[in-house]
Design a protein around this motif. Structure first.
Motif, PDB file in Angstrom:
ATOM      1  N   LEU A 171      56.899  47.174  34.526  1.00  0.00           N
ATOM      2  CA  LEU A 171      55.508  46.815  34.783  1.00  0.00           C
ATOM      3  C   LEU A 171      54.736  46.890  33.469  1.00  0.00           C
ATOM      4  N   ALA A 172      54.116  45.767  33.093  1.00  0.00           N
ATOM      5  CA  ALA A 172      53.331  45.752  31.856  1.00  0.00           C
ATOM      6  C   ALA A 172      52.138  44.834  32.050  1.00  0.00           C
ATOM      7  N   GLY A 173      51.164  44.961  31.179  1.00  0.00           N
ATOM      8  CA  GLY A 173      50.012  44.086  31.285  1.00  0.00           C
ATOM      9  C   GLY A 173      49.091  44.230  30.096  1.00  0.00           C
ATOM     10  N   LEU A 174      48.139  43.327  30.032  1.00  0.00           N
ATOM     11  CA  LEU A 174      47.168  43.325  28.943  1.00  0.00           C
ATOM     12  C   LEU A 174      45.796  43.748  29.469  1.00  0.00           C
ATOM     13  N   SER A 175      45.145  44.615  28.703  1.00  0.00           N
ATOM     14  CA  SER A 175      43.784  45.061  28.993  1.00  0.00           C
ATOM     15  C   SER A 175      43.622  45.622  30.413  1.00  0.00           C
ATOM     16  N   MET A 176      42.852  44.974  31.314  1.00  0.00           N
ATOM     17  CA  MET A 176      42.781  45.500  32.686  1.00  0.00           C
ATOM     18  C   MET A 176      44.188  45.626  33.267  1.00  0.00           C
ATOM     19  N   GLY A 177      45.035  44.653  32.931  1.00  0.00           N
ATOM     20  CA  GLY A 177      46.422  44.683  33.395  1.00  0.00           C
ATOM     21  C   GLY A 177      47.227  45.793  32.725  1.00  0.00           C
ATOM     22  N   GLY A 178      46.824  46.169  31.506  1.00  0.00           N
ATOM     23  CA  GLY A 178      47.460  47.286  30.819  1.00  0.00           C
ATOM     24  C   GLY A 178      47.097  48.591  31.509  1.00  0.00           C
ATOM     25  N   GLY A 179      45.822  48.707  31.870  1.00  0.00           N
ATOM     26  CA  GLY A 179      45.377  49.878  32.643  1.00  0.00           C
ATOM     27  C   GLY A 179      46.108  49.942  33.974  1.00  0.00           C
ATOM     28  N   GLN A 180      46.207  48.792  34.647  1.00  0.00           N
ATOM     29  CA  GLN A 180      46.942  48.763  35.923  1.00  0.00           C
ATOM     30  C   GLN A 180      48.396  49.204  35.712  1.00  0.00           C
ATOM     31  N   ALA A 181      49.030  48.668  34.667  1.00  0.00           N
ATOM     32  CA  ALA A 181      50.450  48.970  34.439  1.00  0.00           C
ATOM     33  C   ALA A 181      50.649  50.471  34.201  1.00  0.00           C
ATOM     34  N   LEU A 182      49.754  51.070  33.409  1.00  0.00           N
ATOM     35  CA  LEU A 182      49.888  52.514  33.152  1.00  0.00           C
ATOM     36  C   LEU A 182      49.584  53.302  34.431  1.00  0.00           C
ATOM     37  N   ASN A 183      48.495  52.938  35.119  1.00  0.00           N
ATOM     38  CA  ASN A 183      48.121  53.672  36.338  1.00  0.00           C
ATOM     39  C   ASN A 183      49.195  53.572  37.417  1.00  0.00           C
ATOM     40  N   PHE A 184      49.623  52.352  37.693  1.00  0.00           N
ATOM     41  CA  PHE A 184      50.567  52.159  38.812  1.00  0.00           C
ATOM     42  C   PHE A 184      51.992  52.527  38.397  1.00  0.00           C
ATOM     43  N   GLY A 185      52.343  52.182  37.169  1.00  0.00           N
ATOM     44  CA  GLY A 185      53.708  52.449  36.707  1.00  0.00           C
ATOM     45  C   GLY A 185      53.963  53.948  36.610  1.00  0.00           C
ATOM     46  N   LEU A 186      53.062  54.649  35.899  1.00  0.00           N
ATOM     47  CA  LEU A 186      53.245  56.094  35.740  1.00  0.00           C
ATOM     48  C   LEU A 186      52.959  56.818  37.054  1.00  0.00           C
ATOM     49  N   GLY A 187      52.152  56.214  37.904  1.00  0.00           N
ATOM     50  CA  GLY A 187      51.871  56.787  39.220  1.00  0.00           C
ATOM     51  C   GLY A 187      53.002  56.583  40.216  1.00  0.00           C
ATOM     52  N   HIS A 188      53.919  55.681  39.901  1.00  0.00           N
ATOM     53  CA  HIS A 188      55.048  55.408  40.815  1.00  0.00           C
ATOM     54  C   HIS A 188      56.340  55.331  40.022  1.00  0.00           C
TER      55      HIS A 188
ATOM     56  N   ASN B 117      39.797  50.992  32.649  1.00  0.00           N
ATOM     57  CA  ASN B 117      40.341  51.356  33.970  1.00  0.00           C
ATOM     58  C   ASN B 117      41.542  52.294  33.860  1.00  0.00           C
ATOM     59  N   THR B 118      42.069  52.499  32.643  1.00  0.00           N
ATOM     60  CA  THR B 118      43.186  53.426  32.434  1.00  0.00           C
ATOM     61  C   THR B 118      42.774  54.833  32.830  1.00  0.00           C
ATOM     62  N   LYS B 119      43.544  55.459  33.700  1.00  0.00           N
ATOM     63  CA  LYS B 119      43.210  56.818  34.135  1.00  0.00           C
ATOM     64  C   LYS B 119      43.244  57.790  32.954  1.00  0.00           C
ATOM     65  N   LEU B 120      42.570  58.923  33.109  1.00  0.00           N
ATOM     66  CA  LEU B 120      42.645  59.973  32.087  1.00  0.00           C
ATOM     67  C   LEU B 120      44.098  60.411  31.946  1.00  0.00           C
TER      68      LEU B 120
ATOM     69  N   GLU C 220      45.706  63.172  31.725  1.00  0.00           N
ATOM     70  CA  GLU C 220      46.274  64.212  32.587  1.00  0.00           C
ATOM     71  C   GLU C 220      46.400  63.772  34.044  1.00  0.00           C
ATOM     72  N   GLU C 221      45.674  62.695  34.408  1.00  0.00           N
ATOM     73  CA  GLU C 221      45.887  62.101  35.736  1.00  0.00           C
ATOM     74  C   GLU C 221      47.048  61.106  35.704  1.00  0.00           C
ATOM     75  N   LEU C 222      47.174  60.422  34.575  1.00  0.00           N
ATOM     76  CA  LEU C 222      48.267  59.452  34.416  1.00  0.00           C
ATOM     77  C   LEU C 222      49.627  60.141  34.463  1.00  0.00           C
ATOM     78  N   VAL C 223      49.717  61.237  33.708  1.00  0.00           N
ATOM     79  CA  VAL C 223      50.997  61.951  33.594  1.00  0.00           C
ATOM     80  C   VAL C 223      50.764  63.432  33.897  1.00  0.00           C
ATOM     81  N   PRO C 224      50.589  63.776  35.195  1.00  0.00           N
ATOM     82  CA  PRO C 224      50.327  65.166  35.536  1.00  0.00           C
ATOM     83  C   PRO C 224      51.572  66.034  35.361  1.00  0.00           C
ATOM     84  N   ASP C 225      52.738  65.418  35.399  1.00  0.00           N
ATOM     85  CA  ASP C 225      53.986  66.176  35.304  1.00  0.00           C
ATOM     86  C   ASP C 225      54.839  65.602  34.165  1.00  0.00           C
TER      87      ASP C 225
ATOM     88  N   GLU D 213      44.698  55.406  22.406  1.00  0.00           N
ATOM     89  CA  GLU D 213      44.829  56.557  21.504  1.00  0.00           C
ATOM     90  C   GLU D 213      44.875  57.890  22.265  1.00  0.00           C
ATOM     91  N   ARG D 214      43.976  58.018  23.248  1.00  0.00           N
ATOM     92  CA  ARG D 214      43.928  59.300  23.973  1.00  0.00           C
ATOM     93  C   ARG D 214      45.196  59.501  24.805  1.00  0.00           C
TER      94      ARG D 214
END
Ligand code: FER
Length: 276
Positions: free
Chosen positions: A167-184, A199-202, A204-209, A235-236
């Motif tokens: 799962l990958a994407g650009l900009s809003m799609g990049g945020g989606q890819a990180l949120n959904f990919g790391l979330g699942h 839209n990229t989650k913080l 510590e929410e993206l990668v809580p574990d 960067e963050r």
């Protein structure tokens, strides 16, 4: 003495810059070559229970696609002003990937180009920043997981496990890819965020574990142009991943803005790492 240092510095700079150059996209990577095999782009319609509507998606099958082989799948997402045709119209993924196949640099894969604005009227018209339209990018999580992926996997010859889904994407799609990919992580082992948006989650929410992420991720790719006003979101994430020992590739593109020059470069590089 000073001169010796200066000369040494110049030689060092040349070597460093030469390495940077060889890492970036070669001339002609996105120019269509007539005498090589070409993949195929189709527009398909799937029913989305999530949205309560039929929805369009583009699908690129590689040169020589055959139902007798099973393929891994990359889901590749667009930005806030785009739709399922944005990558196709502006990023020429079929050209970039055809050229990579011709050079033997790519594992054969299906590429799905969905519409990531999960709402009945999913066109990029009017105020694209309107709250319901931005919310629809978040709602796409369920459309992707419950409607689109099952559709793709019953329609095509697909390797239907996490090791063969990216799962990958650009900009809003990049945020989606990180949120959904790391979330699942049970669904995706390969994740890429190109110039990811607010839209990229913080982190510590993206990668809580971080330990689980370390175990499960095959590839986590984060990149952004250094002239992009959104770079702080990449960067963050990179800083947190580094602090928590989660392996990832972080690429800052010198002179890169928020545009398809960066995203095509990203697709060229990211795709070559997939499913290997
Ligand atoms: C924002 C700035 C940029 C934002 C989204 C974007 C939702 C997305 C840009 C793109 O997809 O290119 O404040 O908020």
């Amino acid at each position: 003495m000073k001169q010796t240092f200066f000369v040494a510095f110049m030689i060092f700079s040349l070597i460093v810059n030469a390495q940077k150059y060889t890492e970036s996209t070669p001339f002609g990577f996105d120019v269509s070559r007539p005498n090589i095999p070409h993949g195929k782009i189709d527009t398909l319609v799937y029913h989305s229970e999530t949205v309560g509507a039929d929805r369009k998606t583009l699908i690129y099958t590689p040169p020589g696609y055959s139902d007798d082989t099973k393929y891994p799948v990359l889901y590749l997402l667009h930005g806030i002003g785009g739709d399922e045709k944005e990558w196709y119209n502006q990023g020429a993924p079929q050209v970039i990937l055809d050229n990579l196949y011709a050079e033997g640099k790519l594992k054969p894969m299906i590429v799905v180009l969905p519409n990531g604005r999960a709402m009945v009227d999913d066109r990029a018209v009017g105020n694209i920043m309107a709250p319901d339209k931005v919310q629809a990018f978040s709602n796409f999580e369920l459309d992707l997981l419950h409607d689109l992926i099952p559709f793709v996997e019953q329609k095509y010859a697909v390797l239907a496990d996490r090791d063969h889904r990216a799962l990958a994407g650009l900009s809003m799609g990049g945020g989606q890819a990180l949120n959904f990919g790391l979330g699942h992580l049970d669904t995706f082992a390969w994740v890429g965020g190109f110039s990811s948006a607010p839209n990229t989650k913080l982190p510590e929410e993206l990668v809580p574990d971080p330990e689980k992420a370390k175990e499960q991720l095959k590839l986590l790719w984060i990149s952004c142009g250094d002239q992009d006003g959104l770079i702080r979101f990449s960067e963050r994430t990179h800083t947190y991943l580094t602090e928590n020992g989660v392996p990832h590739i972080y690429q800052v593109i010198p002179g890169g803005y928020h545009d398809f020059k960066v995203w095509k470069d990203n697709l060229y590089q990211f795709s070559q790492l997939l499913f290997k």
